[in-house]
Enzyme design. Sequence first.
Site, PDB file in Angstrom:
ATOM      1  CG  ASN A  45       6.927   2.911   7.985  1.00 34.44           C
ATOM      2  OD1 ASN A  45       6.709   3.971   8.214  1.00 34.44           O
ATOM      3  ND2 ASN A  45       6.601   2.346   6.704  1.00 34.44           N
ATOM      4  CD  GLU A  46       9.361   5.050  15.577  1.00 33.38           C
ATOM      5  OE1 GLU A  46       9.223   6.366  15.692  1.00 33.38           O
ATOM      6  OE2 GLU A  46      10.439   4.661  16.010  1.00 33.38           O
ATOM      7  N   GLY A  51      -5.223  12.101   2.718  1.00 36.10           N
ATOM      8  CA  GLY A  51      -5.959  11.147   3.161  1.00 36.10           C
ATOM      9  C   GLY A  51      -6.204  10.100   2.091  1.00 36.10           C
ATOM     10  CG  LEU A  52      -4.973  10.501  -1.956  1.00 35.86           C
ATOM     11  CD1 LEU A  52      -3.872  10.684  -2.915  1.00 35.86           C
ATOM     12  CD2 LEU A  52      -6.437  10.271  -2.217  1.00 35.86           C
ATOM     13  CB  ILE A  74      -0.946   0.031   1.344  1.00 31.58           C
ATOM     14  CG1 ILE A  74      -1.749   1.175   1.080  1.00 31.58           C
ATOM     15  CG2 ILE A  74      -0.248  -0.022   2.626  1.00 31.58           C
ATOM     16  CD1 ILE A  74      -3.160   0.888   2.002  1.00 31.58           C
ATOM     17  CE1 TYR A  82      -1.909   0.261   6.802  1.00 33.09           C
ATOM     18  CE2 TYR A  82       0.265   0.097   7.500  1.00 33.09           C
ATOM     19  CZ  TYR A  82      -0.630   0.222   6.594  1.00 33.09           C
ATOM     20  OH  TYR A  82      -0.345   0.330   5.438  1.00 33.09           O
TER      21      TYR A  82
END
Length: 172
Positions: free
Chosen positions: A135-136, A106-107, A96, A142
């Site tokens: 990858n903070e 926001g994409l 992603i 998430y």
Amino acid sequence: MDLDFNTCTLSDIELLSEVAKETFHETFADMNSSETMAAYLESAFNKEQLKKEISNPNSLFLFLYSNGELAGYLKVNENEAQTEFQDKDGLEIERIYLRKEFQGQGLGSTLLEKAISIANNRNKRYIWLGVWEHNEQAISFYEHKGFITIGSHSFLMGEEQQKDYIMRKELS
């Protein structure tokens, strides 16, 4: 903002390879050696490798266009195409990525919502993904979207072994 999703096909291999290399490099180049990065980009995103992945009926690549410009892409896997679990009830978000100039609009949420919609349409109980432990920003994103860390696995970046957290979100 005019948003469109297009399914990637074999005729899109050149463009997919280009955007995959670009977005992966933009995301991780600062945290890896240039040699490691170059080796990974060539092995993971060369045209032959991408042709194999696109031809897998259990994988789906989608381009996201914003106002006619390619903003990023999504790759989801189900069944035996999943990199782990191969659970018929799960859908993996393997990739992603957004181009740098499209971030902060926001994409990322749009791509994630598309993956959730695909999972719901295919009657999946959960979605999951792997995210690099360093990858903070992505981990935070998430978690904010309802994912929880359920484990970890090794990820080979060139010759270097790295750790990805496995994150999962239950679907209603």
